[in-house]
Design an enzyme around this catalytic site. Structure first.
Site, PDB file in Angstrom:
ATOM      1  CB  THR A  69      -9.868  -7.251   5.309  1.00  0.00           C
ATOM      2  OG1 THR A  69      -9.565  -7.003   3.949  1.00  0.00           O
ATOM      3  CG2 THR A  69      -8.605  -7.544   6.090  1.00  0.00           C
TER       4      THR A  69
ATOM      5  CE  LYS B 262      -7.078  -8.931   2.542  1.00  0.00           C
ATOM      6  NZ  LYS B 262      -6.966  -7.422   2.566  1.00  0.00           N
TER       7      LYS B 262
ATOM      8  CB  THR C 243      -1.514  -7.668  -5.656  1.00  0.00           C
ATOM      9  OG1 THR C 243      -2.746  -7.115  -5.216  1.00  0.00           O
ATOM     10  CG2 THR C 243      -1.730  -9.132  -5.861  1.00  0.00           C
TER      11      THR C 243
ATOM     12  CD  GLU D 288     -13.151  -2.465  -0.784  1.00  0.00           C
ATOM     13  OE1 GLU D 288     -12.679  -2.853   0.283  1.00  0.00           O
ATOM     14  OE2 GLU D 288     -12.975  -1.320  -1.218  1.00  0.00           O
TER      15      GLU D 288
ATOM     16  CG  ASN E  86     -14.048   1.611   0.211  1.00  0.00           C
ATOM     17  OD1 ASN E  86     -13.276   1.112   1.013  1.00  0.00           O
ATOM     18  ND2 ASN E  86     -14.279   1.092  -0.981  1.00  0.00           N
TER      19      ASN E  86
ATOM     20  CB  SER F 230     -18.482   3.314  11.107  1.00  0.00           C
ATOM     21  OG  SER F 230     -19.045   2.512  10.103  1.00  0.00           O
TER      22      SER F 230
END
Lengths: 409, 409
Positions: A162, A188, A199, A281, A404, A409
């Protein structure tokens, strides 16, 4: 999701060469679950006799697919098994419709592959709270079945991504009775990473022949020091799923006493867990938090998680600031036992604090130079007992907020 | 600390007019503890008979000043009291030298003002782990003593700031037996905010006449629903200190049954707590998390804190994204009881989810428009019991990372 984030600076140089596991075949498709023009569905077919073990999120709001997997995981290996995964939509908090989607997809896979529905495991990852357009997945099953191939694990690793910036794979080979037994896994995960049981999505395959109960005990034990010891952002997913499949394709039986195999499986699990953190991230630093001298292992883990999840420590690491005072703060707030006057802290092999005060050898310039490394070790000794823990995390950067603040969007 | 951060967009229009509290006088000085050319020391002198109550961080690595305050807080009010505060250095994790600094400073204040050292309370806020240059504070005491004035509370609020972008003050007046009783308080705090007993530095003064035990019981009770219900970043300070002084200067006695006074004190405490959140590092949104229908009040608080501390929710709020799926995630990970199928979520008065699914009335455009407000309310009902909690927090923005990645540079 906004524009694709740039490749993590902590990414490995290349996706590893993973061995073919006898009894496993893979196929991927671009079904348009959410994203256009990228693969987003993975089908895995597992030979008759494949034992399946798993570990799952303990979230009370876990997804329909996780709930379904949990009811199926102990079943009879004889008829083989299948795994169907989609990215783009987590099918979590989707109520009765979520469970109906899982049934529709697993029933369709069952018919197509001729395995009982009780042996079809599914996972979904992506946005929470939107109905899964499961008919798109079902429509892709003809193509998927036709494409099944034993050497497509690298494309499989891509189909489950993702916000990941790189596909994650790891393998080990163990020689038992003069014959090679292989383990290969993919994962992933990038955000919403603070596993509380397993996880993200992780699939590990081995051609070892194993009893289901032996495999499950091994996986549960290893999970405690691998996937349960990583955190990106302290947020626990609704979808965390680890599935381990032992096909028996090597003809070699592995029992609970096979330390070599267990150690190899541990290395694969830890490698995949570390790759998830390395793709955290916005991450620019990979950080090991090592705690020793705690009153117990459990309390060491609490201290390590408090340090690893502290936004003030994670931003200091991002800023390459050897701000060890914030480590003192995190130990103090953790809730586990600590004595300020027996606490010692190291950054790498540099002791920065001891006996409740800055170390007499502390050299701020040397500490600041150490913080420029991409891989960092923060070691805390509590001076209380024999409890130890290791946890892995990353820094907190502007990149995390970019990713994040506009995920949907 | 880097350049002064810009004024929080959530700051009040102006510092409020605070009433003079009979029996309290203030003085500030620029002692150069860490910063140059700004006031960084505050001295407060409290009249004979002043009862003192307090609440302090529960951190196991709490500072020397906090430990010292805790031993003194129940003492005899007869000889009056004093408070000495410095910003720029927290004197935390400074071992034996930290305790010696506290003794040196409180002894000097005791001699200068003629109050017993057992009645001199001190606080320090700023960087952790560096020795406090306490002689600079002592050197400023002559000037401070000469400057003591009953109407200098606004300059006092400025002297205790560190990364704060505005000074924080609040007041209430209660009429008891036809006579006015006043309460005025000041606070500092912006980051490392997740109080676990009291918070930051908060000083509240009243001219009510109160028994020490009555005042302490009232403060401890009110603290649970005010300062213990705010969080900026889930990191608990080593220095959190709340001191409340009742001078008796009004001549009006307040007992434990005075609901009007207790309510006024609650409003002052909550106002200051909210101002700390409104000055949260990098904050652009002020967010109330309201939880109802939990199995107990304690479990409601756990859910509310899990939501308020989730980096994924805080970044979504920064991005004005009505990502209610992340609220489901936070409830699921909190550890407190929840049933996915009885969960309902509101953003403001808009129901976005109910019965384990998106609400039939959900309108993404309307939800997105709501998120553009500066003040937001997220309400979760668990549908399990009568437990409720309210917690206040702010969003997680690039500003937080800017401030904390180079705090010490």
């Amino acid at each position: 999701m906004g524009a694709t984030p740039p490749l993590s600076p902590l990414a490995p140089a290349a996706f590893p060469d993973l061995p073919v596991i006898a009894g496993v075949s893979f196929a991927t498709a671009a079904a348009g679950v959410r994203y256009q023009n990228r693969t987003d569905v993975l089908l895995v077919s597992l030979a008759p006799g494949t034992a399946m073990a798993g570990a799952f999120t303990r979230s009370t709001t876990r997804s329909a697919a996780v709930l379904d997997c949990q009811t199926k995981i102990g079943g009879d290996p004889a008829p083989g098994a299948a795994i169907i995964v989609n990215s783009g939509n987590a099918n979590a908090f989707t109520g009765r419709r979520g469970a109906e989607s899982v049934q529709a997809v697993t029933n369709a896979v069952s018919e197509k592959l001729g395995v009982p529905v009780a042996r079809v495991f599914s996972s979904s990852t992506g946005v929470i709270g939107e109905p899964l357009p499961h008919e798109r997945i079902i429509d892709s099953l003809d193509d998927l079945t036709a494409a099944l191939s034993p050497d497509a694990i690298a494309t499989a690793a891509r189909a489950i991504m993702t916000t990941d910036t790189f596909p994650k794979g790891a393998s080990e080979t163990v020689v038992i009775d003069g014959q090679a037994v292989h383990i290969a896994g993919i994962a992933k995960g990038s955000g919403m990473i603070a596993p509380d049981m397993a996880t993200m999505l992780v699939y590990i395959f081995t051609d070892a022949a194993m009893d289901q109960a032996v495999l499950q005990d091994m996986v549960s034990a290893l999970n405690r020091t691998t996937f349960n010891c990583i955190t990106v952002d302290s947020d626990t997913s609704t979808s965390d799923t680890l599935l381990v499949a032992a096909t028996g394709g090597s003809g070699i039986r592995v029992t609970e006493n096979n330390v070599g195999f267990m150690e190899a499986l541990r290395r694969v699990m830890l490698d995949l867990a570390h790759q998830v953190v390395r793709d955290g991230e916005g991450a620019t630093k990979f950080v090991e938090i090592s705690v020793t001298g705690a009153a117990s292992d459990a309390e060491a883990h609490i201290h390590a998680k408090a340090i690893a999840n502290s936004p003030l420590i994670k931003t200091a690491i991002a800023g390459e600031d050897p701000n060890w005072g914030r480590v003192v703060m995190a130990v103090g707030k953790s809730g586990a036992r600590a004595d300020r006057d027996t606490l010692a802290i190291w950054f790498g092999d540099m002791q920065v604090a001891r006996d409740g005060f800055v170390s007499p050898d502390y050299d701020e310039a040397r500490a600041a130079a150490y913080m420029k490394n991409q891989n960092l070790i923060i070691h805390v000794d509590l001076g209380l007992g024999g409890g130890t823990a290791r946890v892995w995390t990353c820094d907190l950067t502007h990149g995390y907020i970019d990713i994040n603040a506009d995920y949907r969007s």
